[in-house]
Design a protein around this motif. Structure first.
Motif, PDB file in Angstrom:
ATOM      1  N   LYS A 326      35.551  48.355  49.517  1.00 41.74           N
ATOM      2  CA  LYS A 326      34.440  47.761  48.775  1.00 41.74           C
ATOM      3  C   LYS A 326      34.251  48.453  47.432  1.00 41.74           C
ATOM      4  O   LYS A 326      33.905  47.794  46.435  1.00 41.74           O
ATOM      5  N   GLN A 327      34.471  49.758  47.377  1.00 41.63           N
ATOM      6  CA  GLN A 327      34.337  50.471  46.113  1.00 41.63           C
ATOM      7  C   GLN A 327      35.391  50.003  45.118  1.00 41.63           C
ATOM      8  O   GLN A 327      35.098  49.822  43.926  1.00 41.63           O
ATOM      9  N   LEU A 328      36.607  49.785  45.579  1.00 44.66           N
ATOM     10  CA  LEU A 328      37.652  49.284  44.696  1.00 44.66           C
ATOM     11  C   LEU A 328      37.311  47.878  44.217  1.00 44.66           C
ATOM     12  O   LEU A 328      37.503  47.544  43.038  1.00 44.66           O
ATOM     13  N   LEU A 329      36.781  47.052  45.101  1.00 48.29           N
ATOM     14  CA  LEU A 329      36.373  45.706  44.707  1.00 48.29           C
ATOM     15  C   LEU A 329      35.256  45.757  43.665  1.00 48.29           C
ATOM     16  O   LEU A 329      35.265  44.976  42.708  1.00 48.29           O
ATOM     17  N   ARG A 330      34.296  46.657  43.836  1.00 41.54           N
ATOM     18  CA  ARG A 330      33.222  46.787  42.845  1.00 41.54           C
ATOM     19  C   ARG A 330      33.804  47.113  41.464  1.00 41.54           C
ATOM     20  O   ARG A 330      33.382  46.547  40.450  1.00 41.54           O
ATOM     21  N   THR A 331      34.748  48.050  41.440  1.00 40.50           N
ATOM     22  CA  THR A 331      35.354  48.437  40.164  1.00 40.50           C
ATOM     23  C   THR A 331      36.012  47.236  39.495  1.00 40.50           C
ATOM     24  O   THR A 331      35.854  47.027  38.286  1.00 40.50           O
ATOM     25  N   ILE A 332      36.729  46.448  40.253  1.00 43.05           N
ATOM     26  CA  ILE A 332      37.430  45.292  39.691  1.00 43.05           C
ATOM     27  C   ILE A 332      36.447  44.198  39.289  1.00 43.05           C
ATOM     28  O   ILE A 332      36.507  43.654  38.175  1.00 43.05           O
ATOM     29  N   LEU A 333      35.521  43.849  40.176  1.00 40.53           N
ATOM     30  CA  LEU A 333      34.616  42.720  39.940  1.00 40.53           C
ATOM     31  C   LEU A 333      33.620  42.998  38.814  1.00 40.53           C
ATOM     32  O   LEU A 333      33.140  42.055  38.161  1.00 40.53           O
ATOM     33  N   ASN A 334      33.296  44.268  38.577  1.00 37.28           N
ATOM     34  CA  ASN A 334      32.371  44.612  37.497  1.00 37.28           C
ATOM     35  C   ASN A 334      33.071  44.802  36.158  1.00 37.28           C
ATOM     36  O   ASN A 334      32.403  45.062  35.144  1.00 37.28           O
ATOM     37  N   SER A 335      34.382  44.677  36.136  1.00 40.80           N
ATOM     38  CA  SER A 335      35.121  44.904  34.900  1.00 40.80           C
ATOM     39  C   SER A 335      35.036  43.698  33.968  1.00 40.80           C
ATOM     40  O   SER A 335      34.810  42.563  34.388  1.00 40.80           O
ATOM     41  N   GLU A 336      35.225  43.969  32.687  1.00 41.82           N
ATOM     42  CA  GLU A 336      35.316  42.887  31.699  1.00 41.82           C
ATOM     43  C   GLU A 336      36.546  42.031  31.979  1.00 41.82           C
ATOM     44  O   GLU A 336      36.518  40.816  31.794  1.00 41.82           O
ATOM     45  N   THR A 337      37.622  42.666  32.430  1.00 44.55           N
ATOM     46  CA  THR A 337      38.855  41.936  32.725  1.00 44.55           C
ATOM     47  C   THR A 337      38.613  40.823  33.735  1.00 44.55           C
ATOM     48  O   THR A 337      39.090  39.699  33.561  1.00 44.55           O
ATOM     49  N   TYR A 338      37.853  41.127  34.775  1.00 45.04           N
ATOM     50  CA  TYR A 338      37.564  40.108  35.788  1.00 45.04           C
ATOM     51  C   TYR A 338      36.629  39.037  35.243  1.00 45.04           C
ATOM     52  O   TYR A 338      36.724  37.858  35.634  1.00 45.04           O
TER      53      TYR A 338
END
Length: 521
Positions: A326-338
């Motif tokens: 879930k922490q890895l998903l948070r990092t990805i989903l909160n990114s500008e890239t996503y």
């Protein structure tokens, strides 16, 4: 006349320019993203450094982000009420708050459980042959592990080293899913899932060396129907086992020790293991539709990552968080890239450097669940094989179907994987003529829409036609209709003999067939 008018209307709606240069609204925003966490900002920098000079897309609008993150995180569309609430919220951190909320919803475990069940071949019948009781127990364990956010490292350790009954110790079904019970077959599925490598491309010597770690796995029947026990078969001669790890390291394993434990220790802790990078790459693939190593289960020297620095960083982050998915998903989903728009600013391949969000069709299960969620309809799931648990409850969501042997004609048409190999490429989201014709001509889907009490209640209680249209668009597309769409709709008139709400029901049918409904964007 009625059919001709409806087809003109359909053409107008379906040709809406979702995937080309269009006005900013309703798909993009010029507003800044706001505060981005340090890990997400680091991720963005690594992506930007590898963009090859291609301009990044603008940020997606709140409407697009809401729909996108619901689908990518819990495999479900937001309700009309959830859309209104999110759009009305003026706080600058509402996107990150939504990510946190979605990761705690029960649908998260159901949706990601479906993805893992594909990978782990949760299937009762041929060619996997787990049998129904074991498949159900295995599926339940996977979803429970995701619900409890079991660290990925512990998840893997359980699968690799479990012992006991296939009914009462569900992780043992990982090794049983190999079909063949010889060490080479067991090693093949372990390498595929945890290293992202296909042993068919290894040298015979490397395959044989890896198989040794599974040479002391035993299988035996019990007195219960189709129950099987998986156990550590300690050698009677008490001779140690000479084995070679995938990085070439030699190990001598005492007879009292299970070689699988030695392999698990190396996988989870050795800097030469690709375990962390492979796990992070697979999550990236599930979010973006394309891995940094593509295919995600084909790690090899001549298939390098498209962004080596990003992959290495993701692996380190995953490991540093103690494999907190879930922490890895948070990092990805909160990114500008996503959160970039799916509309490229330059003419380039859609997957070039992750400079725009990749458009792709909804998975079969998610699509069917979305239609049923909106209409209140049902789909019948069954197995052609007369085993127990063939029929599922009528309110069963497609993403929760626990067994790859249980399916429906729509699931198969839209690319649900058979779960025979564990390869991610088994699932297809390509659009075919058969799928388009099925949606346009499906009596079942049209009947669900026309008979939908949910849609009719929403329309009948609307104070005016504008609000009725707003409710339809919010329900199907998670946004309000544009001025151009309102004009197109106002120009369409069904025959005077049609019912009071026929125009609105026709619009609902058109929206189901629109690219914006059928695609992640």
């Amino acid at each position: 006349m009625f059919q001709q008018a409806l087809l003109i209307f359909v053409s107008a709606i379906l040709s809406l320019p979702l995937l080309r240069a269009i006005p900013v609204e309703p798909y993009e925003t010029d507003l800044p993203l706001g505060m981005v966490s340090a890990p997400s900002a680091a991720l963005d920098n690594l992506v930007k450094q590898n963009s090859g000079g291609i301009r990044r897309a603008r940020l997606c609008s709140d409407e697009v982000f809401l729909r996108r993150v619901f689908l990518d995180t819990i495999g479900t569309l937001p309700t009309m009420e959830e859309v209104r609430s999110f759009l009305a919220d003026k706080s600058t951190d509402k996107r990150s708050k939504l990510v946190d909320q979605l990761l705690e919803r029960p649908e998260y475990a159901d949706y990601w459980g479906m993805r893992w069940a594909d990978l782990l071949r949760v299937k009762s019948e041929f060619p996997v042959n787990l049998w129904p009781n074991a498949a159900q127990a295995y599926d339940r364990w996977i979803r429970t592990s995701l619900r409890d956010n079991l660290p990925y490292s512990e998840f893997a350790r359980h699968l690799l080293t479990a012992e006991g009954s296939n009914f009462r110790s569900p992780p043992v079904n990982f090794l049983r899913s190999a079909g063949d019970k010889d060490p080479a077959a067991l090693g093949s599925i372990a390498a595929l899932v945890f290293l992202g490598e296909r042993t068919a491309g290894w040298t015979p010597e490397k395959r044989d060396a890896f198989a040794k770690f599974f040479s002391r796995v035993g299988f035996k029947k019990s007195g219960e129907w189709k129950e099987e026990i998986v156990f550590f078969a300690r050698p009677s001669d008490n001779e140690p086992l000479d084995a070679t790890l995938p990085d070439g390291s030699k190990v001598k394993i005492p007879a009292k020790d299970d070689p699988r434990e030695v392999l698990a220790q190396w996988l989870l802790n050795s800097p030469k293991s690709t375990f962390a990078q492979n796990g992070a790459n697979r999550i990236w693939f599930w979010i973006f539709g394309r891995g940094i190593v593509q295919e995600p289960d084909d790690f090899r020297p001549d298939n390098p990552p498209s962004n080596p620095a990003l992959l290495a960083w993701l692996g380190r982050q995953f490991q540093a968080s103690k494999y907190d998915t879930k922490q890895l998903l948070r990092t990805i989903l909160n990114s500008e890239t996503y959160q970039l728009s799916s509309i490229p600013r330059d003419d380039h391949p859609a997957d070039a450097g992750y400079t725009s969000y990749p458009v792709r069709r909804l998975e079969a299960e998610v699509l069917i669940d979305a239609i049923n969620q909106i209409t209140g309809g049902r789909e019948e799931y069954m197995s052609r094989i007369p085993e127990p648990f063939t029929y599922l409850p009528e309110d069963q969501r497609a993403v929760m179907v626990p067994d790859g042997s249980i399916s429906s004609s729509l699931l198969e048409l839209f690319g649900r994987p058979p779960r025979d190999t564990g390869l991610l490429s088994e699932r297809t989201t390509n659009v075919t003529a058969s799928q388009r014709l099925s949606l346009l001509n499906s009596k079942s889907i049209l009947s669900k829409i026309n008979k939908s009490g949910q849609i009719r209640r929403a329309l009948s209680t609307a104070p005016n036609q504008e609000e009725a249209l707003n409710r339809l668009y919010l329900t199907f597309l998670s946004r309000f209709p544009t001025a151009d769409e309102m004009k197109t709709i106002s120009d369409y008139q069904p025959p005077t003999s049609a019912g009071k709400n026929q125009k609105l029901m026709d619009i609902a049918w058109v929206l189901v067939n629109s690219p914006e409904f059928l695609y992640r964007h």
